[in-house]
Motif scaffolding. Structure first.
Motif, PDB file in Angstrom:
ATOM      1  N   TRP A   9       0.847  -1.208   0.000  1.00  0.00           N
ATOM      2  CA  TRP A   9       0.000   0.000   0.000  1.00  0.00           C
ATOM      3  C   TRP A   9       0.874   1.247   0.000  1.00  0.00           C
ATOM      4  CZ3 TRP A   9      -0.147   3.876   3.700  1.00  0.00           C
ATOM      5  CH2 TRP A   9      -1.168   4.815   3.559  1.00  0.00           C
ATOM      6  N   ARG A  10       1.953   1.199   0.770  1.00  0.00           N
ATOM      7  CA  ARG A  10       2.864   2.342   0.862  1.00  0.00           C
ATOM      8  C   ARG A  10       3.441   2.698  -0.510  1.00  0.00           C
ATOM      9  NH1 ARG A  10       8.242   3.289   1.504  1.00  0.00           N
ATOM     10  NH2 ARG A  10       8.878   4.927   2.970  1.00  0.00           N
ATOM     11  N   GLU A  11       3.855   1.686  -1.265  1.00  0.00           N
ATOM     12  CA  GLU A  11       4.413   1.940  -2.592  1.00  0.00           C
ATOM     13  C   GLU A  11       3.378   2.567  -3.533  1.00  0.00           C
ATOM     14  OE1 GLU A  11       5.959  -1.706  -4.086  1.00  0.00           O
ATOM     15  OE2 GLU A  11       7.538  -1.871  -2.561  1.00  0.00           O
ATOM     16  N   GLN A  12       2.128   2.190  -3.367  1.00  0.00           N
ATOM     17  CA  GLN A  12       1.070   2.720  -4.228  1.00  0.00           C
ATOM     18  C   GLN A  12       0.707   4.155  -3.873  1.00  0.00           C
ATOM     19  OE1 GLN A  12      -2.147  -0.042  -3.713  1.00  0.00           O
ATOM     20  NE2 GLN A  12      -1.017  -1.767  -4.630  1.00  0.00           N
ATOM     21  N   ILE A  13       0.715   4.485  -2.574  1.00  0.00           N
ATOM     22  CA  ILE A  13       0.222   5.796  -2.147  1.00  0.00           C
ATOM     23  C   ILE A  13       1.281   6.885  -2.298  1.00  0.00           C
ATOM     24  CG2 ILE A  13       0.870   5.727   0.302  1.00  0.00           C
ATOM     25  CD1 ILE A  13      -2.587   6.766  -0.975  1.00  0.00           C
ATOM     26  N   LEU A  14       2.567   6.523  -2.163  1.00  0.00           N
ATOM     27  CA  LEU A  14       3.624   7.543  -2.178  1.00  0.00           C
ATOM     28  C   LEU A  14       3.589   8.433  -3.426  1.00  0.00           C
ATOM     29  CD1 LEU A  14       6.723   5.773  -0.589  1.00  0.00           C
ATOM     30  CD2 LEU A  14       5.800   7.989   0.080  1.00  0.00           C
TER      31      LEU A  14
END
Length: 531
Positions: A9-14
């Motif tokens: 999720w972190r990779e997608q939101i950044l």
């Protein structure tokens, strides 16, 4: 908000952050930042929290674990701080049972010692009055020998008993952050704020770096709140006066069987008359704390010194001489740096223990910095910060007194004892439903002799933003403190359960294990001179 709060999720939101028009960016992922973003999100603010390492990485996972009013602050005339603290302590006890729990504290009295029973009784009467309820009593020497076997008996007059509270500080941060996410906040670790952006004499955003991938970007917001604890002066204008005095507090953790105590003991160390605590926590026994100027680089995590180790072992020998606690009995250690605002900036003429724990706000157009403060009073501190932020945005802000924590689902989980259910409900709150699904899949087995369930490890990997192995073992759970050698013996089983859930290949797992071992030895083992 996506419940899969993890590295994927972190990779997608950044990459999407720069496209948002944020009302508020909070810098710092300890209890202060968590409280600010939680209160802002509850009111519908579009808010983002950024933490450069991991949530609760600093002081908020390395505190003395106490949610207390600060009895000693009464003697220093800090009435407002004590009043706010005892009120917030009760609020947390009411809102988060299982995470914040009452604990009986005992202070033994000895012939010729200070404070004696009468002075202590007077202080406790004031303490109770501020809390709005009586909770103290005196036990004579005969009663105390029964209540506290092994306590030093020479000259014993009795003991004053009162009630405060304990918590798992890192889990408290995580639950507050999850409440913020449930109300729409975006919360990220591993993102470093390099500097503030300014336009026309006003702070308007931040230049940030993804500490994992190295990418940089600029983010804009209506207002910023800086809650970085001992690092609070890093982002201030260079001409601003330096006022923070970082103070280190170190602790020992002993196996519960080695120094069994049924309640907390507080007493004055014979060498410097500072209060020391010995108390039960998570099935083990904590001994703390020291209070020293921390002169090391703040970018290097704090760790106990040989002198501090000797000081705390001496305290054990002083109060529990028959136990003969020694270096070989220490299970783990931890040190935190308190973000204390010094009375005389730079001079440091006061003894560390005499510095106030009051917080202050530093303001410049578009930015509010919180300095100082206590874990117990994170909510009123957050309200004060947001009132200042709202004024900069041209809004009004009122403390409506609403709960910090949402109600826990009325879910009964077969096979769990009531104490286990209470513990899980306190730590996971509204996420208990998802945890119950993992319990049904993995069972109710605990990790070794700890209270931590294997299912909690799985849940953390799937939904609690674990980026590194130390996030999992030192903050999402406390296995790295509670198990011998940081849980080395259990790493193969942890790997089998967690590696697939984290999406790490074998090379990444080995890198994380090596990183964790080095970190544990440096920050949570014994100092080199005595190891």
């Amino acid at each position: 908000m996506n419940s899969d709060w993890n590295a994927q999720w972190r990779e997608q939101i950044l990459p999407t952050l720069a496209d948002e028009a944020w009302d508020l960016i909070v810098i710092g992922g300890g209890i202060s930042g968590a409280g600010i973003v939680r209160e802002a999100a509850r009111r519908g603010w579009r808010c983002l929290l950024l933490e450069q390492r991991d949530f609760a990485w600093g002081t908020s996972s390395r505190s003395s674990k106490m949610v207390h009013g600060g009895l000693r602050y009464i003697a220093k005339g800090q009435w407002r701080l004590t009043r706010d603290s005892v009120r917030e302590r009760q609020r947390l006890l009411d809102e988060a049972p299982g995470l914040v729990e009452p604990m009986s504290f005992m202070m033994p009295h000895y012939r010729g010692g200070f404070p004696g029973p009468r002075v202590m009784g007077g202080l406790l009467s004031v303490y109770d009055a501020l809390a709005g309820r009586r909770s103290h009593q005196f036990h004579d020497a005969q009663q105390l020998r029964f209540l506290a076997p092994g306590v030093k008996e020479n000259g014993l007059l009795g003991g004053s008993c009162f009630v405060d509270a304990l918590t798992d500080d890192a889990r408290l941060v995580m639950r507050v952050l999850r409440e913020a996410r449930a109300d729409g906040a975006v919360v990220l670790n591993g993102v470093r704020v390099k500097h503030l952006l300014r336009e026309g004499g006003r702070v308007c955003g931040v230049q940030v770096e993804d500490c994992e991938a190295g990418a940089t970007m600029q983010l804009h917001a209506g207002v910023l709140a800086v809650a970085t604890g001992a690092w609070a002066e890093r982002l201030r204008p260079t001409e601003a006066p330096r006022q923070l005095r970082p103070l280190r507090g170190s602790h020992l953790l002993l196996p519960g069987w080695r120094l069994p105590v049924a309640q907390a003991f507080t007493f004055l160390h014979e060498s410097d008359r500072r209060p020391v605590f010995v108390f039960p926590w998570e099935g083990a026994t904590v001994v703390g704390t020291t209070d020293l100027d921390h002169r090391n680089d703040l970018d290097e995590s704090a760790h106990i010194s040989s002198a501090e180790l000797d000081y705390l072992l001496t305290a054990c020998q002083q109060q529990f001489p028959g136990a003969e606690v020694g270096v070989d009995d220490v299970l783990s250690t931890w040190s935190g740096v308190r973000p204390v605002v010094g009375r005389a900036a730079g001079a440091h003429q006061n003894k560390p223990s005499n510095e106030t724990r009051e917080h202050v706000l530093w303001q410049e157009p578009g930015c509010v910095t919180l300095a100082g403060g206590k874990l117990t009073t994170f909510r009123p501190q957050a309200i004060e910060v947001l009132k200042a932020c709202a004024a900069m945005l041209g809004h009004s802000f009122v403390d409506d007194g609403a709960p910090v924590f949402a109600a826990v689902p009325p879910l009964m989980i077969p096979g769990l004892s009531m104490s286990q259910w209470r513990r899980l409900a306190g730590r996971h709150g509204r996420d208990l439903t998802r945890l119950a699904q993992l319990l049904a899949e993995l069972g109710h087995e605990t990790v070794g002799a700890t209270d931590t369930l294997w299912a909690e490890l799985a849940f953390a990997c799937e939904a609690e933003m674990v980026v590194h192995l130390d996030d999992l073992l030192l903050r999402r759970t406390r296995l790295g403190l509670l198990l011998p050698r940081g849980g080395e013996h259990y790493l193969p089983a942890i790997r089998a359960l967690c590696q697939p859930r984290l999406g790490w290949d074998d090379e990444r797992w080995q890198e994380e294990v090596q990183r964790y071992r080095l970190l544990w030895q440096r920050d949570h083992g014994l100092p080199e001179a005595t190891s």
